[in-house]
Design a protein around this motif. Sequence first.
Motif, PDB file in Angstrom:
ATOM      1  N   LYS A 135     -16.817   8.918  -0.835  1.00  0.00           N
ATOM      2  CA  LYS A 135     -16.452   7.534  -0.506  1.00  0.00           C
ATOM      3  C   LYS A 135     -14.984   7.268  -0.834  1.00  0.00           C
ATOM      4  N   LEU A 136     -14.537   7.766  -1.965  1.00  0.00           N
ATOM      5  CA  LEU A 136     -13.133   7.611  -2.340  1.00  0.00           C
ATOM      6  C   LEU A 136     -12.217   8.375  -1.377  1.00  0.00           C
ATOM      7  N   THR A 137     -12.690   9.530  -0.927  1.00  0.00           N
ATOM      8  CA  THR A 137     -11.920  10.337   0.014  1.00  0.00           C
ATOM      9  C   THR A 137     -11.697   9.580   1.310  1.00  0.00           C
ATOM     10  N   GLU A 138     -12.756   9.011   1.853  1.00  0.00           N
ATOM     11  CA  GLU A 138     -12.635   8.263   3.109  1.00  0.00           C
ATOM     12  C   GLU A 138     -11.643   7.117   2.978  1.00  0.00           C
ATOM     13  N   LYS A 139     -11.690   6.402   1.858  1.00  0.00           N
ATOM     14  CA  LYS A 139     -10.807   5.257   1.637  1.00  0.00           C
ATOM     15  C   LYS A 139      -9.345   5.662   1.450  1.00  0.00           C
ATOM     16  N   ASN A 140      -9.115   6.888   0.946  1.00  0.00           N
ATOM     17  CA  ASN A 140      -7.770   7.287   0.547  1.00  0.00           C
ATOM     18  C   ASN A 140      -7.126   8.359   1.425  1.00  0.00           C
ATOM     19  N   CYS A 141      -7.788   8.770   2.482  1.00  0.00           N
ATOM     20  CA  CYS A 141      -7.189   9.758   3.387  1.00  0.00           C
ATOM     21  C   CYS A 141      -6.337   9.029   4.427  1.00  0.00           C
ATOM     22  N   PRO A 142      -5.019   9.233   4.420  1.00  0.00           N
ATOM     23  CA  PRO A 142      -4.151   8.530   5.366  1.00  0.00           C
ATOM     24  C   PRO A 142      -4.491   8.801   6.833  1.00  0.00           C
ATOM     25  N   MET A 143      -4.890  10.016   7.167  1.00  0.00           N
ATOM     26  CA  MET A 143      -5.187  10.340   8.570  1.00  0.00           C
ATOM     27  C   MET A 143      -6.459   9.631   9.030  1.00  0.00           C
ATOM     28  N   VAL A 144      -7.482   9.616   8.192  1.00  0.00           N
ATOM     29  CA  VAL A 144      -8.726   8.912   8.548  1.00  0.00           C
ATOM     30  C   VAL A 144      -8.448   7.420   8.680  1.00  0.00           C
ATOM     31  N   GLN A 145      -7.694   6.863   7.766  1.00  0.00           N
ATOM     32  CA  GLN A 145      -7.383   5.438   7.822  1.00  0.00           C
ATOM     33  C   GLN A 145      -6.531   5.105   9.048  1.00  0.00           C
ATOM     34  N   SER A 146      -5.705   6.047   9.494  1.00  0.00           N
ATOM     35  CA  SER A 146      -4.851   5.815  10.664  1.00  0.00           C
ATOM     36  C   SER A 146      -5.634   5.686  11.961  1.00  0.00           C
ATOM     37  N   VAL A 147      -6.783   6.346  12.052  1.00  0.00           N
ATOM     38  CA  VAL A 147      -7.569   6.304  13.294  1.00  0.00           C
ATOM     39  C   VAL A 147      -8.796   5.397  13.179  1.00  0.00           C
ATOM     40  N   LYS A 148      -8.942   4.772  12.031  1.00  0.00           N
ATOM     41  CA  LYS A 148     -10.088   3.880  11.807  1.00  0.00           C
ATOM     42  C   LYS A 148     -10.121   2.804  12.897  1.00  0.00           C
ATOM     43  N   GLY A 149     -11.283   2.622  13.510  1.00  0.00           N
ATOM     44  CA  GLY A 149     -11.417   1.651  14.583  1.00  0.00           C
ATOM     45  C   GLY A 149     -11.195   2.261  15.962  1.00  0.00           C
ATOM     46  N   SER A 150     -10.571   3.444  16.014  1.00  0.00           N
ATOM     47  CA  SER A 150     -10.334   4.128  17.282  1.00  0.00           C
ATOM     48  C   SER A 150     -11.220   5.361  17.453  1.00  0.00           C
ATOM     49  N   ILE A 151     -11.389   6.087  16.359  1.00  0.00           N
ATOM     50  CA  ILE A 151     -12.211   7.299  16.359  1.00  0.00           C
ATOM     51  C   ILE A 151     -13.258   7.130  15.267  1.00  0.00           C
ATOM     52  N   GLN A 152     -14.504   7.366  15.614  1.00  0.00           N
ATOM     53  CA  GLN A 152     -15.586   7.295  14.630  1.00  0.00           C
ATOM     54  C   GLN A 152     -15.536   8.556  13.766  1.00  0.00           C
ATOM     55  N   ILE A 153     -15.397   8.385  12.473  1.00  0.00           N
ATOM     56  CA  ILE A 153     -15.357   9.509  11.543  1.00  0.00           C
ATOM     57  C   ILE A 153     -16.625   9.470  10.702  1.00  0.00           C
ATOM     58  N   ASN A 154     -17.347  10.573  10.692  1.00  0.00           N
ATOM     59  CA  ASN A 154     -18.551  10.708   9.877  1.00  0.00           C
ATOM     60  C   ASN A 154     -18.340  11.900   8.955  1.00  0.00           C
ATOM     61  N   GLU A 155     -18.485  11.672   7.661  1.00  0.00           N
ATOM     62  CA  GLU A 155     -18.290  12.740   6.686  1.00  0.00           C
ATOM     63  C   GLU A 155     -19.582  12.968   5.910  1.00  0.00           C
ATOM     64  N   THR A 156     -20.014  14.226   5.884  1.00  0.00           N
ATOM     65  CA  THR A 156     -21.209  14.614   5.125  1.00  0.00           C
ATOM     66  C   THR A 156     -20.860  15.812   4.267  1.00  0.00           C
ATOM     67  N   PHE A 157     -21.761  16.154   3.347  1.00  0.00           N
ATOM     68  CA  PHE A 157     -21.512  17.306   2.482  1.00  0.00           C
ATOM     69  C   PHE A 157     -22.813  17.999   2.127  1.00  0.00           C
ATOM     70  N   GLU A 158     -22.669  19.215   1.694  1.00  0.00           N
ATOM     71  CA  GLU A 158     -23.770  19.947   1.083  1.00  0.00           C
ATOM     72  C   GLU A 158     -23.211  20.765  -0.070  1.00  0.00           C
ATOM     73  N   ILE A 159     -24.010  20.905  -1.090  1.00  0.00           N
ATOM     74  CA  ILE A 159     -23.632  21.713  -2.238  1.00  0.00           C
ATOM     75  C   ILE A 159     -24.167  23.110  -1.970  1.00  0.00           C
ATOM     76  N   ILE A 160     -23.267  24.080  -1.968  1.00  0.00           N
ATOM     77  CA  ILE A 160     -23.625  25.470  -1.650  1.00  0.00           C
ATOM     78  C   ILE A 160     -24.040  26.238  -2.908  1.00  0.00           C
ATOM     79  N   ASP A 161     -23.299  26.057  -3.975  1.00  0.00           N
ATOM     80  CA  ASP A 161     -23.504  26.862  -5.178  1.00  0.00           C
ATOM     81  C   ASP A 161     -23.505  25.920  -6.366  1.00  0.00           C
ATOM     82  N   ASN A 162     -24.536  25.914  -7.125  1.00  0.00           N
ATOM     83  CA  ASN A 162     -24.638  24.941  -8.214  1.00  0.00           C
ATOM     84  C   ASN A 162     -24.845  25.639  -9.558  1.00  0.00           C
ATOM     85  N   HIS A 163     -23.882  26.509  -9.920  1.00  0.00           N
ATOM     86  CA  HIS A 163     -23.964  27.133 -11.240  1.00  0.00           C
ATOM     87  C   HIS A 163     -22.598  27.380 -11.841  1.00  0.00           C
TER      88      HIS A 163
END
Length: 129
Positions: free
Chosen positions: A101-129
């Motif tokens: 959530k902080l990344t989306e708010k603070n990425c200048p490129m994502v913020q520059s296209v906000k409202g023009s391009i739909q950006i969806n960000e997801t994640f998965e944890i690959i290694d948890n040790h």
Amino acid sequence: MEFKMKESGFYSEFAFGRLDVSGNEQHGFRPFQLMVSALAVCSGGVLRSVLEKMRIEVYDITIDADVRRNEQEANKIEAVHLHFRISGKDLIAEKIEKAMKLTEKNCPMVQSVKGSIQINETFEIIDNH
């Protein structure tokens, strides 16, 4: 920045090297590839920085970018899905979600296209040790 015409496209010289851009992949990076790359790498860099500030140890981040373009409207980019595969030490999904959530708010490129391009960000944890 200055871009100079070449036989098929344009180029520019930067401190890191020459950037060739063309609508034809045979002669340079396509403009939409650069746009998606800017979104992905900017988000990845901000995420990495946020995770470091949260003192979360990350070994690797891989970003899969899926782009949807509209052929009826000049082949414009309508949506970009960025999926982050994150490996690290003792990763907790809730903390990664907060970092995303902080990344989306603070990425200048994502913020520059906000409202023009739909950006969806997801994640998965690959290694948890």
